[in-house]
Write an enzyme that holds these catalytic residues in place. Structure first.
Site, PDB file in Angstrom:
ATOM      1  N   HIS A  84      19.245  33.308  45.486  1.00 11.88           N
ATOM      2  CA  HIS A  84      20.518  32.614  45.777  1.00 11.88           C
ATOM      3  C   HIS A  84      20.630  32.463  47.304  1.00 11.88           C
ATOM      4  CE1 HIS A  84      24.337  30.952  45.196  1.00 11.88           C
ATOM      5  NE2 HIS A  84      25.034  31.981  44.764  1.00 11.88           N
ATOM      6  N   GLN A 140      24.007  31.657  49.283  1.00  5.48           N
ATOM      7  CA  GLN A 140      24.975  32.751  49.355  1.00  5.48           C
ATOM      8  C   GLN A 140      24.626  33.712  50.488  1.00  5.48           C
ATOM      9  OE1 GLN A 140      27.864  33.239  47.254  1.00  5.48           O
ATOM     10  NE2 GLN A 140      28.260  34.526  49.025  1.00  5.48           N
ATOM     11  N   ASP A 153      27.154  43.088  43.256  1.00  4.68           N
ATOM     12  CA  ASP A 153      27.273  41.854  42.464  1.00  4.68           C
ATOM     13  C   ASP A 153      27.514  42.277  41.017  1.00  4.68           C
ATOM     14  OD1 ASP A 153      27.095  39.214  41.601  1.00  4.68           O
ATOM     15  OD2 ASP A 153      24.937  39.031  41.917  1.00  4.68           O
ATOM     16  N   CYS A 158      29.498  38.408  46.342  1.00  2.00           N
ATOM     17  CA  CYS A 158      29.387  36.945  46.318  1.00  2.00           C
ATOM     18  C   CYS A 158      30.437  36.301  45.413  1.00  2.00           C
ATOM     19  CB  CYS A 158      27.978  36.522  45.910  1.00  2.00           C
ATOM     20  SG  CYS A 158      27.537  36.953  44.215  1.00  2.00           S
ATOM     21  N   ARG A 214      30.772  29.662  52.550  1.00  2.00           N
ATOM     22  CA  ARG A 214      29.816  28.826  51.800  1.00  2.00           C
ATOM     23  C   ARG A 214      29.967  27.367  52.243  1.00  2.00           C
ATOM     24  NH1 ARG A 214      27.951  30.464  46.755  1.00  2.00           N
ATOM     25  NH2 ARG A 214      26.720  28.549  46.848  1.00  2.00           N
TER      26      ARG A 214
END
Ligand code: CP
Ligand code: NVA
Length: 306
Positions: free
Chosen positions: A129, A132, A221, A261, A289
């Site tokens: 990812h 992120q 996460d 995230c 982001r």
């Protein structure tokens, strides 16, 4: 032409540029100062998994740069009816300037990119990812300055986010303390190559509390990532001790930041008093982001700008 499929698709020097550019773009955004660097450019966004932040940040970001977007999902396109990914890539790449994809296997986005005549951005795969982590490091820099030489504690699943943190650590010169339950380890070789498991930037801890010791940033996460929902119950049991709480934060440096995230599950991977507490920067992290991806899209299409 450059794709952004993994964090290490760009160099440390390119990241220095991107972080500076993102800061400028953010400053202009806050001042309602127009920044139309991508007028008449079109971004196609392909989502094979759900999204809130990635969808809104790429879509709003592209409009704010003066461009436009096309939004596709598996269900409403021929991707869901078995059109080969290579054919989709050839067609979509003839109609737009840039493609963002959120999908399952990394090999799928690599196959798309290999047949695309426009840059492709990874908006999350099972393995990585990168957008992120781009936002997370930008957020760290905003709050604490350079991340070089610092220590990040990763608590929880050895997933796409964890793999990407390892890649970033190797490239940008910081340490990652990883603590996962047994059976959910990070894939250090996938992230950092054959010698990944012995890379000096990476240290494994079976005890999450120990992983937090001396950390400048504690991050976690969800226990169950998208695509792994059938493992939900087994994961709930396995991850019970990997909930970031006040005690773990107390083991980190006194000025340690907390990041996630998002989306988050309070009471699972993080306690509410941590994610909603004074060390948490999750809302800045989410907002960033937008700014870093605007800088990234501009860079992939226009290169370095003065
Ligand atoms: N963090 C993140 O990528 O969020 P979304 O799944 O909402 O896009
Ligand atoms: N690891 C999570 C991140 C969500 C943004 C997932 O892949 O579902």
């Amino acid at each position: 032409m450059k794709h952004y499929l993994q964090f290490n698709d760009l160099s440390a020097d390119e990241y220095t540029y991107l972080f500076e550019r993102a800061a400028l773009i953010k400053k202009k955004f806050k001042a309602y100062d127009k920044h139309h660097s991508l007028v008449d450019r079109t971004l196609a966004m392909i989502f094979e998994k759900a999204s809130t932040r990635t969808r809104v940040s790429f879509e709003a970001g592209m409009y704010q740069l003066g461009g436009s977007v096309v939004h596709l999902t598996t269900g409403d396109s021929q991707l869901g009816r078995a059109e080969p990914i290579e054919d989709s890539a050839k067609v979509i790449g003839r109609m737009v300037d840039l493609v963002m994809i959120r999908t399952y296997e990394q090999t799928k986005i690599e196959r798309f990119a290999a047949h695309s005549r426009v840059p492709v951005i990874n908006g999350l795969t099972n393995e990585f990812h990168p957008c992120q982590i781009l936002a997370d490091i930008f957020t760290f820099i905003e709050h604490r300055g350079s991340i070089q030489g610092k220590t990040v504690a990763w608590i929880g699943d050895g997933n796409n986010m964890a793999n990407t943190w390892l890649q970033a650590a190797q490239l940008l010169g910081f340490k990652v303390h990883v603590s996962t339950p047994s059976g959910y380890e990070v894939n250090a070789q996938l992230a950092m190559g054959a010698d990944g498991a012995s890379a000096s930037c990476y240290q494994f801890f079976s005890n999450p509390q120990e992983a937090c010791q001396g950390a400048d940033l504690v991050t976690t996460d969800v226990w169950t990532s998208m695509g792994y929902e059938t493992e939900n119950e087994a994961r709930r049991l396995a991850f019970a001790d990997w909930c970031v709480d006040a005690e773990m934060m107390a083991a980190a440096k006194p000025d340690a930041l907390f990041m996630h995230c998002l989306p988050a599950h309070r009471g699972e991977e993080v306690e509410a008093d941590v994610i909603d507490g004074p060390q948490s920067v999750v809302w800045d992290e989410a907002e960033n982001r937008l700014h870093v991806q605007k800088a990234l899209m501009e860079y992939l299409l226009l290169g370095r700008l003065a």
